[in-house]
Write a protein that holds these residues in place. Structure first.
Motif, mmCIF file in Angstrom:
data_model
loop_
_atom_site.group_PDB
_atom_site.id
_atom_site.type_symbol
_atom_site.label_atom_id
_atom_site.label_comp_id
_atom_site.label_asym_id
_atom_site.label_seq_id
_atom_site.Cartn_x
_atom_site.Cartn_y
_atom_site.Cartn_z
ATOM 1 N N SER A 1 -15.996 20.136 -39.638
ATOM 2 C CA SER A 1 -14.901 19.376 -39.034
ATOM 3 C C SER A 1 -15.397 17.986 -38.659
ATOM 4 O O SER A 1 -16.542 17.802 -38.247
ATOM 5 C CB SER A 1 -14.335 20.098 -37.800
ATOM 6 N N PRO B 1 -11.241 20.924 -34.852
ATOM 7 C CA PRO B 1 -10.519 20.624 -36.090
ATOM 8 C C PRO B 1 -9.161 19.977 -35.862
ATOM 9 O O PRO B 1 -8.471 20.286 -34.889
ATOM 10 C CB PRO B 1 -10.365 22.000 -36.750
ATOM 11 N N ASP C 1 -7.675 24.954 -44.233
ATOM 12 C CA ASP C 1 -8.440 26.200 -44.165
ATOM 13 C C ASP C 1 -7.529 27.419 -44.290
ATOM 14 O O ASP C 1 -7.863 28.379 -44.976
ATOM 15 C CB ASP C 1 -9.247 26.267 -42.867
ATOM 16 N N TRP D 1 -3.952 29.767 -37.297
ATOM 17 C CA TRP D 1 -5.232 30.059 -37.939
ATOM 18 C C TRP D 1 -5.840 31.332 -37.360
ATOM 19 O O TRP D 1 -6.296 32.204 -38.095
ATOM 20 C CB TRP D 1 -6.181 28.866 -37.756
ATOM 21 N N LYS E 1 -6.502 34.816 -39.415
ATOM 22 C CA LYS E 1 -7.872 35.361 -39.451
ATOM 23 C C LYS E 1 -7.982 36.691 -38.719
ATOM 24 O O LYS E 1 -9.032 37.319 -38.716
ATOM 25 C CB LYS E 1 -8.859 34.371 -38.825
ATOM 26 N N LYS F 1 -6.585 28.346 -47.784
ATOM 27 C CA LYS F 1 -7.586 29.041 -48.597
ATOM 28 C C LYS F 1 -7.343 30.538 -48.621
ATOM 29 O O LYS F 1 -7.770 31.221 -49.539
ATOM 30 C CB LYS F 1 -8.995 28.763 -48.055
ATOM 31 N N THR F 2 -6.674 31.060 -47.580
ATOM 32 C CA THR F 2 -6.445 32.497 -47.494
ATOM 33 C C THR F 2 -4.969 32.886 -47.431
ATOM 34 O O THR F 2 -4.633 34.041 -47.592
ATOM 35 C CB THR F 2 -7.133 33.077 -46.239
ATOM 36 N N GLU G 1 -17.338 28.778 -38.462
ATOM 37 C CA GLU G 1 -16.038 28.258 -38.897
ATOM 38 C C GLU G 1 -15.939 26.769 -38.532
ATOM 39 O O GLU G 1 -16.418 26.353 -37.486
ATOM 40 C CB GLU G 1 -14.891 29.024 -38.237
ATOM 41 N N PHE G 2 -15.325 26.003 -39.383
ATOM 42 C CA PHE G 2 -15.110 24.563 -39.188
ATOM 43 C C PHE G 2 -16.421 23.811 -38.938
ATOM 44 O O PHE G 2 -16.467 22.856 -38.176
ATOM 45 C CB PHE G 2 -14.106 24.289 -38.058
ATOM 46 N N GLU H 1 -7.153 19.768 -41.076
ATOM 47 C CA GLU H 1 -8.299 20.620 -41.404
ATOM 48 C C GLU H 1 -7.947 22.098 -41.232
ATOM 49 O O GLU H 1 -8.337 22.940 -42.048
ATOM 50 C CB GLU H 1 -9.499 20.274 -40.520
ATOM 51 N N ILE H 2 -7.196 22.407 -40.194
ATOM 52 C CA ILE H 2 -6.803 23.793 -39.935
ATOM 53 C C ILE H 2 -5.878 24.303 -41.027
ATOM 54 O O ILE H 2 -6.079 25.392 -41.580
ATOM 55 C CB ILE H 2 -6.135 23.919 -38.552
#
Length: 120
Positions: free
Chosen positions: A25, A56, A64, A111, A115, A67-68, A21-22, A60-61
């Motif tokens: 970054s 991150p 991400d 995040w 997740k 995306k979900t 993940e990341f 950036e977090i």
């Protein structure tokens, strides 16, 4: 505080980010020759350090998470950063979590939650 460490989550939180993940970054946590952990640009650290921990930024977090999860929000609430997901309820109400001191900490906690990663 006006340094790179102030714009990313603490190293202890970043160490909880799962491998893979990341990976892109811009910043990473590294340990110098004296054992001191510091934040460096990834492009510099990759030539000097074998072990890099993603660090991150809130942007950036949140990208991400986007995306979900639809429409994540990170908002400044009086004296602390908080997160919501357009529910009209604060992160504390939704997740029972206490407000964090920085945007990066709040974003990374959100995040982890999105997740399905349990963190204290």
């Amino acid at each position: 505080m006006s340094n790179l460490e102030s714009i990313v989550p603490p190293v202890a939180m970043c160490k909880l980010i799962p491998a893979g993940e990341f990976e892109d970054s811009a910043l990473v946590w590294v340990e110098d020759e004296d054992g001191i952990e510091l934040v460096m640009p990834r492009e510099v650290a990759q030539y000097e350090h074998d072990e890099m921990i993603p660090a991150p930024t809130p942007e950036e977090i949140i990208i991400d998470i986007g995306k979900t999860h639809k429409n994540p929000v990170l908002a400044y609430c009086h004296t602390y950063w908080d997160t919501t997901c357009y529910t009209g309820r604060t992160r504390t109400e939704i997740f029972g979590m206490k407000p964090e001191q920085t945007a990066s900490e709040s974003a990374l906690r959100l995040w982890f939650r999105v997740k399905g990663i349990e963190v204290e």
